[in-house]
Design an enzyme around this catalytic site. Structure first.
Site, mmCIF file in Angstrom:
data_model
loop_
_atom_site.group_PDB
_atom_site.id
_atom_site.type_symbol
_atom_site.label_atom_id
_atom_site.label_comp_id
_atom_site.label_asym_id
_atom_site.label_seq_id
_atom_site.Cartn_x
_atom_site.Cartn_y
_atom_site.Cartn_z
ATOM 1 C CB CYS A 78 -5.354 0.581 3.585
ATOM 2 S SG CYS A 78 -6.857 -0.344 3.352
ATOM 3 C CG HIS B 169 -5.735 5.196 3.899
ATOM 4 N ND1 HIS B 169 -6.062 3.866 3.984
ATOM 5 C CD2 HIS B 169 -6.587 5.842 4.723
ATOM 6 C CE1 HIS B 169 -7.075 3.703 4.804
ATOM 7 N NE2 HIS B 169 -7.418 4.897 5.262
#
Ligand SMILES: *[C@@H]1O[C@H](CO)[C@@H](O)[C@H](O)[C@H]1NC(C)=O
Ligand SMILES: *[C@@H]1O[C@H](CO)[C@@H](O)[C@H](O)[C@H]1NC(C)=O
Length: 443
Positions: free
Chosen positions: A79, A142
């Site tokens: 990610c 993120h």
């Protein structure tokens, strides 16, 4: 071989920027950009890529109306580094999203991480701001959760979502639950104000994220300003979730429910753009951050189709992503669909599918199950098989009584809205008004 679209994150960034520049030069208003980024969704999760239960009608239609990229790669199979690369156009090794310690492939930004996106990196929304765009991130950031890494300090104007994965619940003592932000401030936490029921898989987050997207699009439309929407939703990342109307409706378990809700949401976003008359001035791009997480499969993980392994590996299953570009009037419909990705046999897998009825290609499936080496037309073996086959075909044609064609008419109302037994489960969906129409077979 027609239009085997090869692309990387950097290439994509280039495409977006040059599209923006082009538009600035030739159009009164530069095109809006909607980037739909999925979390751990695999290449094989789309019907158009061969997923057998075909539960992505909206994405399949998007591909038919736009351009499907069968060979689209992320810059990293995890990610955070993948997202950092997507937003900076630079490889993780350059933008800092890597580790030099062991197990480098597992480096991302959990709550414990100190680092994040450096100020020295230029993110897509920062560049677009210079061109007059307003940018919003919906969903998972993120790229670091400490104050200096906040998305509004890196080019975005609005945010609704979380800085980290929706893991939990935590006890708020050893570990806090992950906050959910609206713009600068948190407005709650996962498992508290934003519940995720791990037992049932129920959460309303995709719906909240959808509403945020629709509202943002509408507001920017009213303001007559170009916008960039980064819709980074995470329902397909374990723990996968879906809202109540979608739970239990998939043939693929809970993961499939999440996909169906996402597919439905994408359909709503595209039709919202159409409804506002923005579709010809909005480039929509759909992809995923990395391959499906096979460690979470089958109930919590997706499909990487025919590809080896998945998330956290650099095999095809980890890095090859589903990808679709949609921009009516600018990207011609039905482009780039390659039904034989990775295969290239002259005269066999060509896009045009040469006419072979006069001299059919014949394969010996015992010796050559991969159908790569057609028998030589000149060989005695070819002539023998052709003679015998031709005779069987002739007998068949002479005895044939054709039935009524069943595949001419389509109707939205007959789809799997309410399959047998759905009442008992409370999972029946209401079909739309019955409108029989000629089926379209775009691919
Ligand atoms: C989702 O929203 C519905 C309707 O408001 C509500 O009944 C349900 O409890 C919510 N579920 C969760 C997990 O928040
Ligand atoms: C596929 O094969 C043809 C000839 O057989 C060749 O011209 C072409 O470059 C090949 N394409 C790829 C993508 O390998």
């Amino acid at each position: 071989m027609a239009a085997v679209a090869e692309a990387t994150t950097g290439w994509w960034l280039l495409l977006v920027l040059s599209a923006a520049e082009l538009a600035v030069a030739h159009h009164p208003q530069p095109p809006n950009i909607v980037l739909l980024l999925m979390d751990d969704m695999g290449w094989g999760d789309l019907g158009v890529n061969g997923e057998p239960s075909r539960e992505t009608p909206n994405l399949d239609r998007m591909a038919a109306e736009g351009m499907l990229f069968p060979n689209f790669y992320s810059a990293n199979p995890l990610c955070s580094p993948s997202r950092a690369a997507l937003l900076t156009g630079r490889l993780p090794i350059r933008n800092g999203f890597y580790t030099s310690s062991a197990h480098a492939r597992n480096a991302y930004t959990p709550q414990e991480i100190v680092g994040g996106i450096p100020d020295s990196e230029h993110l897509l929304p920062e560049l677009l701001k210079e061109a007059g765009y307003t940018s919003k991130i919906v969903g998972k950031w993120h790229l670091g959760h400490r104050p200096q890494f906040h998305p509004l300090r890196h080019g975005f104007d609005e945010w609704f979502g979380s800085p980290n994965c929706h893991f939990g619940p935590y006890d708020n003592r050893a570990k806090p639950n992950i906050p959910v932000y609206r713009d600068w401030e948190m407005v709650g936490r996962f498992y508290e104000e934003f519940p995720i029921n791990l037992k049932t898989g129920e959460a309303n987050l995709t719906q909240l994220y959808l509403q945020e997207a629709l509202d943002f699009i509408e507001r920017q439309h009213t303001r007559q300003r170009p916008f960039f929407l980064y819709w980074a939703i995470d329902a397909t990342h374990a723990p996968v979730y879906a809202s109540r109307p979608f739970l239990g409706t998939s043939q693929r378990g809970r993961y499939g429910d999440a996909i169906r809700e996402i597919d439905d949401s994408v359909g709503k976003i595209l039709s919202h753009l159409r409804g506002l008359g923005l579709e010809k001035n909005t480039l929509v791009f759909f992809t995923s951050d990395n391959g499906a997480a096979l460690i979470s499969a089958p109930e919590q993980g997706g499909s990487n189709g025919p590809f080896l392994c998945g998330k956290q590996t650099t095999f095809e299953g980890g890095m090859r992503e589903p990808a679709i570009a949609w921009w009516p009037g600018h990207i011609a419909a039905g482009q780039g669909i390659n039904f034989c990705p990775g295969q290239n046999v002259s005269g066999v897998t060509t896009h045009t599918q040469e006419e072979h009825t006069e001299l059919p290609l014949i394969f010996h499936l015992g010796r050559d199950p991969g159908e790569r080496f057609p028998l030589s037309f000149a060989s005695a073996e070819y002539q023998d098989v052709l003679d015998r086959t031709t005779q069987v075909v002739r007998q068949h044609q002479e005895a044939l009584v054709p039935g009524q064609p069943q595949l001419n008419v389509c109707n939205q109302a007959v789809m799997n809205w309410a399959p047998p037994g759905c009442e008992k489960l409370g999972k029946c969906l209401t079909p739309p008004e019955s409108v029989p129409e000629k089926c379209s077979w775009p691919h």
